[in-house]
Write an enzyme that holds these catalytic residues in place. Structure first.
Site, PDB file in Angstrom:
ATOM      1  N   THR A  25     -85.940 -45.111 -27.940  1.00 21.10           N
ATOM      2  CA  THR A  25     -84.961 -45.217 -26.851  1.00 21.10           C
ATOM      3  C   THR A  25     -85.584 -44.920 -25.485  1.00 21.10           C
ATOM      4  O   THR A  25     -85.452 -45.704 -24.543  1.00 21.10           O
ATOM      5  CB  THR A  25     -83.802 -44.220 -27.108  1.00 21.10           C
ATOM      6  OG1 THR A  25     -83.284 -44.494 -28.416  1.00 21.10           O
ATOM      7  CG2 THR A  25     -82.709 -44.355 -26.075  1.00 21.10           C
ATOM      8  N   ILE A  26     -86.254 -43.792 -25.372  1.00 21.35           N
ATOM      9  CA  ILE A  26     -86.810 -43.402 -24.078  1.00 21.35           C
ATOM     10  C   ILE A  26     -88.145 -44.118 -23.828  1.00 21.35           C
ATOM     11  O   ILE A  26     -88.378 -44.652 -22.735  1.00 21.35           O
ATOM     12  CB  ILE A  26     -87.018 -41.862 -24.016  1.00 21.35           C
ATOM     13  CG1 ILE A  26     -85.677 -41.128 -24.259  1.00 21.35           C
ATOM     14  CG2 ILE A  26     -87.644 -41.442 -22.680  1.00 21.35           C
ATOM     15  CD1 ILE A  26     -84.591 -41.393 -23.263  1.00 21.35           C
ATOM     16  N   GLY A 124     -86.516 -32.884 -25.414  1.00 23.21           N
ATOM     17  CA  GLY A 124     -86.390 -32.410 -26.795  1.00 23.21           C
ATOM     18  C   GLY A 124     -87.407 -31.342 -27.145  1.00 23.21           C
ATOM     19  O   GLY A 124     -87.307 -30.699 -28.190  1.00 23.21           O
ATOM     20  N   SER A 153     -83.886 -32.723 -20.328  1.00 23.11           N
ATOM     21  CA  SER A 153     -83.047 -33.653 -21.098  1.00 23.11           C
ATOM     22  C   SER A 153     -82.072 -34.413 -20.200  1.00 23.11           C
ATOM     23  O   SER A 153     -81.927 -34.116 -19.018  1.00 23.11           O
ATOM     24  CB  SER A 153     -82.269 -32.878 -22.150  1.00 23.11           C
ATOM     25  OG  SER A 153     -81.219 -32.164 -21.508  1.00 23.11           O
ATOM     26  N   CYS A 154     -81.363 -35.341 -20.804  1.00 25.70           N
ATOM     27  CA  CYS A 154     -80.407 -36.157 -20.045  1.00 25.70           C
ATOM     28  C   CYS A 154     -79.324 -35.293 -19.387  1.00 25.70           C
ATOM     29  O   CYS A 154     -79.053 -35.434 -18.190  1.00 25.70           O
ATOM     30  CB  CYS A 154     -79.777 -37.212 -20.953  1.00 25.70           C
ATOM     31  SG  CYS A 154     -79.169 -36.572 -22.526  1.00 25.70           S
ATOM     32  N   ASN A 155     -78.715 -34.397 -20.166  1.00 27.77           N
ATOM     33  CA  ASN A 155     -77.649 -33.560 -19.589  1.00 27.77           C
ATOM     34  C   ASN A 155     -78.199 -32.632 -18.517  1.00 27.77           C
ATOM     35  O   ASN A 155     -77.584 -32.439 -17.462  1.00 27.77           O
ATOM     36  CB  ASN A 155     -76.973 -32.745 -20.702  1.00 27.77           C
ATOM     37  CG  ASN A 155     -76.008 -33.603 -21.486  1.00 27.77           C
ATOM     38  OD1 ASN A 155     -75.130 -34.254 -20.905  1.00 27.77           O
ATOM     39  ND2 ASN A 155     -76.160 -33.627 -22.798  1.00 27.77           N
ATOM     40  N   HIS A 207     -77.625 -25.827 -22.584  1.00 29.35           N
ATOM     41  CA  HIS A 207     -77.864 -26.612 -21.365  1.00 29.35           C
ATOM     42  C   HIS A 207     -78.019 -25.742 -20.116  1.00 29.35           C
ATOM     43  O   HIS A 207     -78.864 -26.025 -19.268  1.00 29.35           O
ATOM     44  CB  HIS A 207     -76.735 -27.627 -21.163  1.00 29.35           C
ATOM     45  CG  HIS A 207     -76.518 -28.487 -22.369  1.00 29.35           C
ATOM     46  ND1 HIS A 207     -75.602 -28.176 -23.353  1.00 29.35           N
ATOM     47  CD2 HIS A 207     -77.127 -29.617 -22.766  1.00 29.35           C
ATOM     48  CE1 HIS A 207     -75.645 -29.082 -24.302  1.00 29.35           C
ATOM     49  NE2 HIS A 207     -76.558 -29.975 -23.978  1.00 29.35           N
ATOM     50  N   GLY A 208     -77.183 -24.692 -20.018  1.00 29.43           N
ATOM     51  CA  GLY A 208     -77.264 -23.805 -18.841  1.00 29.43           C
ATOM     52  C   GLY A 208     -78.650 -23.181 -18.703  1.00 29.43           C
ATOM     53  O   GLY A 208     -79.306 -23.303 -17.656  1.00 29.43           O
ATOM     54  N   HIS A 233     -72.432 -39.420 -21.917  1.00 28.57           N
ATOM     55  CA  HIS A 233     -71.846 -38.080 -21.875  1.00 28.57           C
ATOM     56  C   HIS A 233     -70.932 -38.018 -20.641  1.00 28.57           C
ATOM     57  O   HIS A 233     -71.149 -38.747 -19.665  1.00 28.57           O
ATOM     58  CB  HIS A 233     -72.909 -37.002 -21.655  1.00 28.57           C
ATOM     59  CG  HIS A 233     -74.035 -36.988 -22.638  1.00 28.57           C
ATOM     60  ND1 HIS A 233     -73.877 -36.670 -23.964  1.00 28.57           N
ATOM     61  CD2 HIS A 233     -75.371 -37.206 -22.477  1.00 28.57           C
ATOM     62  CE1 HIS A 233     -75.059 -36.684 -24.567  1.00 28.57           C
ATOM     63  NE2 HIS A 233     -75.983 -37.016 -23.688  1.00 28.57           N
ATOM     64  N   GLN A 315     -77.155 -41.341 -21.307  1.00 21.26           N
ATOM     65  CA  GLN A 315     -78.211 -40.537 -21.934  1.00 21.26           C
ATOM     66  C   GLN A 315     -79.496 -41.331 -22.173  1.00 21.26           C
ATOM     67  O   GLN A 315     -80.589 -40.777 -22.132  1.00 21.26           O
ATOM     68  CB  GLN A 315     -77.697 -39.936 -23.253  1.00 21.26           C
ATOM     69  CG  GLN A 315     -77.536 -40.898 -24.419  1.00 21.26           C
ATOM     70  CD  GLN A 315     -76.259 -41.736 -24.366  1.00 21.26           C
ATOM     71  OE1 GLN A 315     -75.397 -41.508 -23.546  1.00 21.26           O
ATOM     72  NE2 GLN A 315     -76.158 -42.717 -25.253  1.00 21.26           N
TER      73      GLN A 315
HETATM   74  P1  NAD Z   1     -86.137 -42.179 -30.689  1.00 22.97           P
HETATM   75  O1  NAD Z   1     -85.958 -41.695 -32.081  1.00 22.97           O
HETATM   76  O2  NAD Z   1     -85.254 -43.247 -30.165  1.00 22.97           O
HETATM   77  O3  NAD Z   1     -87.634 -42.670 -30.454  1.00 22.97           O
HETATM   78  C1  NAD Z   1     -88.742 -41.940 -30.919  1.00 22.97           C
HETATM   79  C2  NAD Z   1     -89.814 -42.929 -31.350  1.00 22.97           C
HETATM   80  O4  NAD Z   1     -90.989 -42.224 -31.718  1.00 22.97           O
HETATM   81  C3  NAD Z   1     -89.400 -43.758 -32.568  1.00 22.97           C
HETATM   82  O5  NAD Z   1     -89.782 -45.100 -32.333  1.00 22.97           O
HETATM   83  C4  NAD Z   1     -90.217 -43.139 -33.699  1.00 22.97           C
HETATM   84  O6  NAD Z   1     -90.524 -44.081 -34.725  1.00 22.97           O
HETATM   85  C5  NAD Z   1     -91.463 -42.738 -32.946  1.00 22.97           C
HETATM   86  N1  NAD Z   1     -92.256 -41.682 -33.603  1.00 22.97           N
HETATM   87  C6  NAD Z   1     -91.873 -40.795 -34.540  1.00 22.97           C
HETATM   88  N2  NAD Z   1     -92.897 -39.963 -34.827  1.00 22.97           N
HETATM   89  C7  NAD Z   1     -93.949 -40.344 -34.054  1.00 22.97           C
HETATM   90  C8  NAD Z   1     -95.277 -39.888 -33.893  1.00 22.97           C
HETATM   91  N3  NAD Z   1     -95.739 -38.849 -34.578  1.00 22.97           N
HETATM   92  N4  NAD Z   1     -96.079 -40.523 -33.023  1.00 22.97           N
HETATM   93  C9  NAD Z   1     -95.616 -41.572 -32.290  1.00 22.97           C
HETATM   94  N5  NAD Z   1     -94.369 -42.053 -32.405  1.00 22.97           N
HETATM   95  C10 NAD Z   1     -93.544 -41.443 -33.275  1.00 22.97           C
HETATM   96  O7  NAD Z   1     -86.059 -40.871 -29.765  1.00 22.97           O
HETATM   97  P2  NAD Z   1     -85.633 -40.817 -28.249  1.00 22.97           P
HETATM   98  O8  NAD Z   1     -84.143 -40.790 -28.183  1.00 22.97           O
HETATM   99  O9  NAD Z   1     -86.376 -41.845 -27.469  1.00 22.97           O
HETATM  100  O10 NAD Z   1     -86.111 -39.347 -27.871  1.00 22.97           O
HETATM  101  C11 NAD Z   1     -87.450 -39.070 -27.494  1.00 22.97           C
HETATM  102  C12 NAD Z   1     -87.468 -37.780 -26.711  1.00 22.97           C
HETATM  103  O11 NAD Z   1     -86.663 -37.946 -25.546  1.00 22.97           O
HETATM  104  C13 NAD Z   1     -86.899 -36.557 -27.433  1.00 22.97           C
HETATM  105  O12 NAD Z   1     -87.572 -35.402 -26.983  1.00 22.97           O
HETATM  106  C14 NAD Z   1     -85.467 -36.525 -26.957  1.00 22.97           C
HETATM  107  O13 NAD Z   1     -84.896 -35.243 -27.049  1.00 22.97           O
HETATM  108  C15 NAD Z   1     -85.649 -36.953 -25.516  1.00 22.97           C
HETATM  109  N6  NAD Z   1     -84.448 -37.536 -24.892  1.00 22.97           N
HETATM  110  C16 NAD Z   1     -83.650 -38.383 -25.562  1.00 22.97           C
HETATM  111  C17 NAD Z   1     -82.515 -38.876 -24.948  1.00 22.97           C
HETATM  112  C18 NAD Z   1     -81.559 -39.775 -25.673  1.00 22.97           C
HETATM  113  O14 NAD Z   1     -80.368 -39.687 -25.447  1.00 22.97           O
HETATM  114  N7  NAD Z   1     -82.013 -40.666 -26.533  1.00 22.97           N
HETATM  115  C19 NAD Z   1     -82.229 -38.540 -23.626  1.00 22.97           C
HETATM  116  C20 NAD Z   1     -83.106 -37.706 -22.930  1.00 22.97           C
HETATM  117  C21 NAD Z   1     -84.205 -37.202 -23.574  1.00 22.97           C
END
Ligand code: NAD
Length: 353
Positions: A25-26, A124, A153-155, A207-208, A233, A315
């Site tokens: 996602t990110i 995360g 994080s997003c929030n 979050h706080g 959110h 998010q």
């Molecule tokens: P996600 O699960 O969508 O993507 C993670 C990717 O990493 C997946 O493609 C997975 O296959 C890959 N992966 C897993 N293990 C791996 C490894 N060892 N090496 C390389 N790639 C690997 O996760 P996300 O939502 O993109 O979240 C990533 C980070 O961003 C986290 O720390 C999360 O907390 C943070 N985050 C997420 C959001 C959200 O809402 N999605 C918002 C803000 C921050």
């Protein structure tokens, strides 16, 4: 300003060479955002296994590398050409954006450090993963020249941006936020709840304290519930201000004038998050993303020293511009945060303020 001065290695054309590890996602959003920046070059993305996202990366011409115990044979079987392993990718990079799942970044930190590559981590991870937690409007200067940063994080990003508007103008004596959290991202079909509202029994929620990694003195308390939606959110804010604005219009103006805020007027008919995301689809930026904090003109009120406002947070995308600014701060590519934010936002198609 040179890469050498700040411990970086730069390509011949002066662009910072960026790797993305974790293409979910990110990661996929940050990778696309990097390709739009005038001072950055995407050198490749690393994935554990083939997927529709890996296929799109290949279709866009991104060099694909295998990471995290993934197998080359799986990519071969899918017909997706690999350029090498994560190590190979890191050797070509000045900085890596780690967008792997929560807590994987902590393990990866050792790899990045041993290879002398700067690293941006995500929210995360625990704050200790990096030298500083980062949110561009709030503490861009804290990121300057750093080897490691953590984009909150997003929030937390949403609250830190709002704090960047409120704290310097009016001071905050007390702030309560109730976070109404989306259950999952749209593609996360295995997560719930499907039908229910789940209180987060950790009170106050994490979050706080996370916001205080950016604003150490902020008197903020957060609580959260999780609801069955994937779109955004919503934060319900009640802030007591030390030197309050004269009226709601003054507060509204401050949000409108700040970068990375989008305020809907009543006549636009945006009742809630469904119309916000419909607007984002109409606008068509990036992945039809809404990278700004979203506020409603009629969802904001000043009553004496108390301010109330709702804000919606997409998010999946709000941290994307912050990752770009984090890189620019680490390599001192811009004289200040405002300049970096302008470069980023112009490149991403956001309103430039
Ligand atoms: P996600 O699960 O969508 O993507 C993670 C990717 O990493 C997946 O493609 C997975 O296959 C890959 N992966 C897993 N293990 C791996 C490894 N060892 N090496 C390389 N790639 C690997 O996760 P996300 O939502 O993109 O979240 C990533 C980070 O961003 C986290 O720390 C999360 O907390 C943070 N985050 C997420 C959001 C959200 O809402 N999605 C918002 C803000 C921050």
């Amino acid at each position: 300003m040179s890469g050498k001065d700040t411990g970086g290695r730069r390509s011949g054309d002066g662009k910072v060479r960026v790797a993305v590890n974790g293409f979910g996602t990110i990661g996929k959003r940050v990778a696309d955002a990097v390709t739009r920046q005038p001072d950055m070059e995407l050198v490749g993305v690393a994935k554990t296994r083939p997927s529709f996202e890996a296929r799109r990366a290949a279709e866009r011409g991104y060099r694909l590398f295998v990471a995290g115990g993934g197998e080359r044979a799986a990519f071969d079987a899918a017909g997706l050409p690999l350029a090498g392993t994560l190590d190979d990718l890191l050797h070509d990079a000045d900085v890596v954006v780690d967008a792997t799942p929560e807590r994987v970044g902590k393990a990866n930190a050792k790899i990045y450090s041993s290879l002398g590559v700067k690293a941006v981590f995500q929210g995360g991870e625990a704050a200790e993963v990096a030298e500083a937690s980062f949110s561009a409007l709030a503490n861009y200067a804290a990121g300057r020249g750093k080897r490691t940063l953590r984009v909150v994080s997003c929030n937390t990003t949403g609250i830190a941006r709002a704090a960047s508007v409120l704290v310097p103008r009016w001071g905050v004596s007390h702030w309560e936020v109730t976070l109404v959290r989306r259950a999952a991202d749209p593609a996360e079909t295995k997560k719930g709840p499907v039908n229910g509202i789940l209180p987060t029994f950790r009170m106050p929620s994490h979050h706080g304290p996370d916001v205080r990694t950016i604003f150490p003195e902020l008197p903020i308390a957060t609580t959260a519930v999780v609801v069955p939606t994937t779109l955004m959110h919503v934060h319900v804010n009640h802030v007591r201000l030390e030197r309050p604005p004269t009226d709601s219009a003054e507060l509204l103006r401050a949000f409108r004038e700040s970068p990375r805020f989008h305020v809907f007027a009543p006549w636009e008919g945006v009742e809630g998050t469904p119309q916000v995301m419909e607007y984002a689809r109409d606008r068509g930026i990036g992945f039809n993303d809404m990278m700004e904090n979203v506020l409603w003109e009629n969802g904001l009120r000043v009553d004496g020293s108390d301010a109330y406002f709702f804000q919606a947070i997409h998010q999946e995308s709000i941290v994307v511009p912050e990752n770009i600014d984090a890189i620019r701060a680490m390599f001192e590519l811009a004289p200040d945060g405002r300049t970096s934010i302008r470069i980023t936002d112009r490149a991403l198609g956001l309103s430039v303020r």
